[in-house]
Design an enzyme around this catalytic site. Sequence first.
Site, short mmCIF file in Angstrom:
data_model
loop_
_atom_site.label_atom_id
_atom_site.label_comp_id
_atom_site.label_asym_id
_atom_site.label_seq_id
_atom_site.Cartn_x
_atom_site.Cartn_y
_atom_site.Cartn_z
N ASP A 163 -63.38 -22.35 -95.00
CA ASP A 163 -63.25 -22.88 -93.65
C ASP A 163 -63.43 -24.38 -93.61
O ASP A 163 -62.67 -25.10 -92.98
CB ASP A 163 -64.22 -22.17 -92.68
CG ASP A 163 -65.68 -22.15 -93.18
OD1 ASP A 163 -65.96 -22.67 -94.29
OD2 ASP A 163 -66.54 -21.61 -92.47
N LYS A 191 -64.98 -32.79 -93.98
CA LYS A 191 -65.73 -33.93 -93.45
C LYS A 191 -65.70 -35.00 -94.53
O LYS A 191 -66.53 -34.99 -95.44
CB LYS A 191 -67.17 -33.52 -93.13
CG LYS A 191 -67.27 -32.46 -92.04
CD LYS A 191 -68.72 -32.06 -91.78
CE LYS A 191 -68.82 -30.94 -90.77
NZ LYS A 191 -70.19 -30.40 -90.63
N PHE A 223 -71.16 -30.83 -86.26
CA PHE A 223 -71.26 -29.40 -86.51
C PHE A 223 -70.32 -28.69 -85.55
O PHE A 223 -70.46 -28.77 -84.33
CB PHE A 223 -72.70 -28.91 -86.34
CG PHE A 223 -72.85 -27.48 -86.79
CD1 PHE A 223 -72.99 -27.17 -88.14
CD2 PHE A 223 -72.82 -26.44 -85.87
CE1 PHE A 223 -73.10 -25.85 -88.56
CE2 PHE A 223 -72.94 -25.12 -86.29
CZ PHE A 223 -73.08 -24.83 -87.64
N VAL A 224 -69.34 -27.99 -86.10
CA VAL A 224 -68.32 -27.35 -85.28
C VAL A 224 -68.39 -25.83 -85.39
O VAL A 224 -68.88 -25.29 -86.38
CB VAL A 224 -66.90 -27.85 -85.67
CG1 VAL A 224 -66.72 -29.32 -85.32
CG2 VAL A 224 -66.61 -27.60 -87.15
N ARG A 273 -67.55 -17.06 -83.90
CA ARG A 273 -66.44 -17.00 -84.86
C ARG A 273 -65.13 -16.67 -84.15
O ARG A 273 -64.06 -17.04 -84.60
CB ARG A 273 -66.71 -15.93 -85.93
CG ARG A 273 -67.86 -16.27 -86.86
CD ARG A 273 -67.79 -15.41 -88.12
NE ARG A 273 -69.06 -15.35 -88.83
CZ ARG A 273 -69.47 -16.25 -89.72
NH1 ARG A 273 -68.71 -17.28 -90.00
NH2 ARG A 273 -70.63 -16.12 -90.33
N GLY A 330 -66.65 -17.33 -93.05
CA GLY A 330 -66.06 -18.41 -92.25
C GLY A 330 -64.56 -18.55 -92.34
O GLY A 330 -63.91 -18.99 -91.40
N ASP A 389 -69.18 -20.29 -87.62
CA ASP A 389 -70.26 -19.72 -86.79
C ASP A 389 -71.42 -20.68 -86.59
O ASP A 389 -71.60 -21.64 -87.33
CB ASP A 389 -70.81 -18.47 -87.48
CG ASP A 389 -71.67 -18.84 -88.71
OD1 ASP A 389 -71.12 -19.50 -89.62
OD2 ASP A 389 -72.86 -18.52 -88.72
N ASP A 441 -67.92 -29.47 -96.55
CA ASP A 441 -68.95 -30.35 -96.00
C ASP A 441 -69.61 -31.07 -97.18
O ASP A 441 -69.06 -32.04 -97.69
CB ASP A 441 -69.91 -29.46 -95.19
CG ASP A 441 -71.00 -30.24 -94.46
OD1 ASP A 441 -71.05 -31.47 -94.60
OD2 ASP A 441 -71.81 -29.63 -93.75
#
Length: 180
Positions: free
Chosen positions: A101, A132, A153-154, A166, A45, A160, A104
């Site tokens: 990346d 987040k 969710f991005v 990606r 990521g 991905d 979370d």
Amino acid sequence: MESDIARILIHKDEIEARNRALAAEIAATYNGDNVGLTLVPILSGSMIFLADLIRHLPLKMKIALVQVSTYPGTATSPGDPRTVLQLSGDVTGRHVLVVDDILDSGRTLRRVLAMIRERQPRSLRAAVLLRKPSKAPPDVKVDFVGFDIDDLFVVGYGLDFDDLYRNYPHVGVLHPELMP
Ligand code: 5GP
Ligand code: MG
């Protein structure tokens, strides 16, 4: 691909500007060349973020890759991280900056940081493109954050869904019907 994205959350120009500012913060923190810096990007990521960030970083550095998988296949909620704790370089005695990346639940970063700490780096810091804040636990400290985002969710800019998107240049949100 474009038609799968419901909306752009962060435009690539905004990411580019933020990367420059982050790189300046990082460069100021490590303060000069020859500090023995190793960047540890968490694959896959962080690869786009890493590639852009390091080209704004005028420091001598090594890169050691680590791979972790928390969302295997199409799952979008974190299970137990399937952790492949393999580091492609030696970090002992070096200043280590882990690059991910997104922060979370923090499980991925917690594990990677613990693994690197065992190898006795000279210092250990972390940089993430996205965080987040509503979910990030207080015990996982990151030193550099690109953007705080809502609990969505991005995808895109390295992130991905089922290994897709990606290469989408912005950070975006998928059409809800594409999500399980
Ligand atoms: P954590 O372990 O902090 O829950 O999750 C970190 C990893 O989960 C990230 O490196 C990323 O691969 C994945 N992840 C968490 N949130 C998202 C998200 O919104 N979108 C995507 N594509 N991946 C995410
Ligand atoms: Mg991932």
